[in-house]
Design an enzyme around this catalytic site. Structure first.
Site, PDB file in Angstrom:
ATOM      1  N   HIS A 266      47.511  99.208   4.583  1.00 46.06           N
ATOM      2  CA  HIS A 266      46.606 100.075   3.830  1.00 46.06           C
ATOM      3  C   HIS A 266      45.844  99.243   2.808  1.00 46.06           C
ATOM      4  CE1 HIS A 266      45.144 103.543   1.594  1.00 46.06           C
ATOM      5  NE2 HIS A 266      45.373 104.199   2.709  1.00 46.06           N
ATOM      6  N   ASP A 317      48.919 107.658   9.270  1.00 46.23           N
ATOM      7  CA  ASP A 317      48.651 107.871  10.691  1.00 46.23           C
ATOM      8  C   ASP A 317      49.855 107.619  11.587  1.00 46.23           C
ATOM      9  OD1 ASP A 317      45.919 108.649  10.626  1.00 46.23           O
ATOM     10  OD2 ASP A 317      45.438 106.615   9.994  1.00 46.23           O
TER      11      ASP A 317
HETATM   12  N1  COA Z   1      48.879  95.058  11.738  1.00 50.39           N
HETATM   13  C1  COA Z   1      49.064  93.749  11.572  1.00 50.39           C
HETATM   14  N2  COA Z   1      48.664  93.075  10.491  1.00 50.39           N
HETATM   15  C2  COA Z   1      48.064  93.780   9.525  1.00 50.39           C
HETATM   16  C3  COA Z   1      47.847  95.161   9.620  1.00 50.39           C
HETATM   17  C4  COA Z   1      48.294  95.786  10.776  1.00 50.39           C
HETATM   18  N3  COA Z   1      48.123  97.099  10.947  1.00 50.39           N
HETATM   19  N4  COA Z   1      47.226  95.597   8.513  1.00 50.39           N
HETATM   20  C5  COA Z   1      47.035  94.529   7.724  1.00 50.39           C
HETATM   21  N5  COA Z   1      47.551  93.420   8.344  1.00 50.39           N
HETATM   22  C6  COA Z   1      47.581  92.075   7.819  1.00 50.39           C
HETATM   23  C7  COA Z   1      46.264  91.370   8.086  1.00 50.39           C
HETATM   24  O1  COA Z   1      46.252  90.708   9.331  1.00 50.39           O
HETATM   25  C8  COA Z   1      46.240  90.417   6.935  1.00 50.39           C
HETATM   26  O2  COA Z   1      47.139  89.370   7.199  1.00 50.39           O
HETATM   27  P1  COA Z   1      46.800  87.863   6.817  1.00 50.39           P
HETATM   28  O3  COA Z   1      46.654  87.897   5.304  1.00 50.39           O
HETATM   29  O4  COA Z   1      47.961  87.117   7.330  1.00 50.39           O
HETATM   30  O5  COA Z   1      45.502  87.597   7.498  1.00 50.39           O
HETATM   31  C9  COA Z   1      46.838  91.221   5.790  1.00 50.39           C
HETATM   32  O6  COA Z   1      47.700  92.161   6.413  1.00 50.39           O
HETATM   33  C10 COA Z   1      45.799  91.944   4.954  1.00 50.39           C
HETATM   34  O7  COA Z   1      44.975  92.705   5.812  1.00 50.39           O
HETATM   35  P2  COA Z   1      43.500  93.183   5.473  1.00 50.39           P
HETATM   36  O8  COA Z   1      42.760  93.410   6.750  1.00 50.39           O
HETATM   37  O9  COA Z   1      42.866  92.277   4.487  1.00 50.39           O
HETATM   38  O10 COA Z   1      43.760  94.526   4.769  1.00 50.39           O
HETATM   39  P3  COA Z   1      42.701  95.648   4.634  1.00 50.39           P
HETATM   40  O11 COA Z   1      42.890  96.224   3.316  1.00 50.39           O
HETATM   41  O12 COA Z   1      41.320  95.228   4.953  1.00 50.39           O
HETATM   42  O13 COA Z   1      43.143  96.591   5.845  1.00 50.39           O
HETATM   43  C11 COA Z   1      43.519  98.401   7.149  1.00 50.39           C
HETATM   44  C12 COA Z   1      43.498  97.869   5.730  1.00 50.39           C
HETATM   45  C13 COA Z   1      43.966  99.850   7.107  1.00 50.39           C
HETATM   46  C14 COA Z   1      42.127  98.308   7.769  1.00 50.39           C
HETATM   47  C15 COA Z   1      44.515  97.562   7.994  1.00 50.39           C
HETATM   48  O14 COA Z   1      45.794  97.622   7.435  1.00 50.39           O
HETATM   49  C16 COA Z   1      44.541  97.983   9.450  1.00 50.39           C
HETATM   50  O15 COA Z   1      43.704  97.530  10.235  1.00 50.39           O
HETATM   51  N6  COA Z   1      45.519  98.843   9.844  1.00 50.39           N
HETATM   52  C17 COA Z   1      45.592  99.337  11.194  1.00 50.39           C
HETATM   53  C18 COA Z   1      44.689 100.546  11.355  1.00 50.39           C
HETATM   54  C19 COA Z   1      45.217 101.749  10.618  1.00 50.39           C
HETATM   55  O16 COA Z   1      46.394 102.082  10.715  1.00 50.39           O
HETATM   56  N7  COA Z   1      44.318 102.424   9.911  1.00 50.39           N
HETATM   57  C20 COA Z   1      44.653 103.635   9.182  1.00 50.39           C
HETATM   58  C21 COA Z   1      44.558 103.405   7.719  1.00 50.39           C
HETATM   59  S1  COA Z   1      45.137 104.799   6.812  1.00 50.39           S
END
Ligand code: COA
Length: 383
Positions: A266, A317
């Site tokens: 998140h 989710d």
């Molecule tokens: N699976 C695997 N790794 C994940 C992850 C996931 N669902 N969510 C975050 N990470 C990891 C990233 O790869 C990153 O790792 P790194 O630092 O080694 O590269 C780190 O955690 C930070 O991720 P980041 O993309 O910068 O966080 P964000 O704030 O941009 O992402 C989301 C938030 C929600 C987009 C992300 O967690 C995600 O894509 N989740 C899956 C989709 C989802 O469930 N969405 C519903 C949200 S309520």
């Protein structure tokens, strides 16, 4: 880096941690895992009130008394009807169209049949909020029934808002346990600060465009897999993992391939998402009841492995997928159900934006070329 005008322009990618406005609707405390709706902790609301009361709270800034609660429920239920032209449009949608795409289109179409649509007065906006909350649920329910060659249903005037939504969708009145679970699911999804779809709704409202346009922007934004679309992908993942024994190797494989585990991580929460806490409990209960206990076991094991390997928690989710599945909602409707609940919050934010509006219009850092000269294909126009 400075632009040509010498002004320093620092880009905050994804607007991460940028404070983009003020709201009284809800507050997300990501460090401590709190979600507050207008001053009330979500855990307390989850224990003590219904979705209808939460919608009232988000819109009017206070919880209703018994009489207000009943008249609000009855009013929203009476609005769960669509113009026949919009039902016709739903019927005409190609069967392969995702329900969120149909919802986006039908919602936009509703504005053409709403005589209030361009009236942004407080009274007209209040009428549209009640109408749209009911109509969004009806679009989703009607779409499901039309696609399954079943007749569309009118709301039951005696049932609650969430219970009516489930009734009009499935065609059977939910029993007490189903009603409690679904009402809670709706309550937990009702609002969540300045998330991407809410921000999209507020950007649209800030141009003083109409409420229908704001909701249409929000639905289009929620559809994406990084936002509301994740719950459907969770179910795909559970299908791919058919036994708890292969969870570890499956997750390892995904992470080694650099793939994201849907339903985890998140932008704001750095600890457990408080909504996941409630949905986990209901996932276990409903999966057991529906003889799908393996789905809960696999989910729980995924949670353990992702925590072990990546240190990240499930978000709203993750367990919402198995809760909805156990309630008999097909996965392609999961995000639309999320949208129906979040419509409550989107509407509160749109109205709040109108009340103290300033056009939301950020700037950017230009990284394109400068001083290009046109080499005309045709002779220059004579002046
Ligand atoms: N699976 C695997 N790794 C994940 C992850 C996931 N669902 N969510 C975050 N990470 C990891 C990233 O790869 C990153 O790792 P790194 O630092 O080694 O590269 C780190 O955690 C930070 O991720 P980041 O993309 O910068 O966080 P964000 O704030 O941009 O992402 C989301 C938030 C929600 C987009 C992300 O967690 C995600 O894509 N989740 C899956 C989709 C989802 O469930 N969405 C519903 C949200 S309520």
């Amino acid at each position: 880096m400075a632009g040509r005008d010498g002004e320093e322009r620092v880009v905050i990618r994804g607007l991460d941690s940028v404070v983009a406005g003020e709201t009284r609707v809800s507050y997300v405390d990501g460090a401590n895992g709190f979600l507050i709706y207008n001053g009330y902790n979500i855990h307390e609301l989850a224990e003590k009130v219904s979705f209808a009361e939460v919608v009232y709270l988000l819109w009017y800034g206070k919880l209703p008394n018994a009489a207000e609660k009943e008249s609000f429920r009855a009013r929203i239920v009476s609005e769960m009807r669509l113009p026949s032209q919009v039902i016709k449009m739903i019927e005409l949608s190609p069967p392969s169209t995702h329900p969120m795409a149909v919802l986006r289109t039908a919602l936009s179409a509703l504005s053409m049949f709403d005589t209030d649509s361009d009236d942004l007065s407080e009274e007209a906006n209040e009428r549209k909020c009640a109408r749209l909350l009911g109509q969004v649920m009806t679009i989703i329910a009607d779409l499901y029934r039309i696609r399954h060659h079943q007749s569309v249903l009118s709301p039951d005037p005696k049932l609650g808002i969430a219970a009516n939504f489930l009734y009009m969708f499935r065609g059977s009145i939910p029993d007490a346990e189903e009603e409690t679970a679904f009402d809670l699911l709706m309550l937990l999804h009702a609002d969540h600060g300045f998330n991407a779809s809410t921000f999209a709704a507020r950007v649209t409202a800030s141009t003083l465009s109409d409420i229908h346009a704001g909701l249409t922007s929000a639905v289009g934004t929620l559809k994406g897999p990084l936002h509301g679309g994740a719950n459907e992908r969770v179910m795909d993942m559970l299908d791919e993992i058919d036994t708890v024994h292969v969870v570890e190797s499956y997750i390892e494989g995904m992470l080694n391939d650099g793939k994201r585990i849907m339903g985890f991580g998140h932008r704001v929460y750095k600890v457990e998402d408080p909504r996941a806490y409630h949905l986990r409990k209901w996932s276990e209960r409903l999966c057991h009841r529906a003889n799908q206990h393996h789905l809960y076991e696999i989910s729980h094991r995924i949670e353990q492995i992702v925590m072990e390997k990546k240190g990240i928690y499930p978000n709203v989710d993750f367990y919402s997928a198995t809760v909805q599945h156990a309630l008999g909602i097909p996965r392609e409707y999961f995000t639309a159900v999320f949208a129906a609940a979040r419509t409550a919050g989107w509407l509160a934010h749109i109205v709040e934006q109108y009340a103290d509006n300033r056009l939301i219009r950020p700037t950017s850092r230009y990284v394109g070329p400068w001083d290009q000269k046109v080499d005309p294909i045709e002779m220059p126009r004579k002046s």
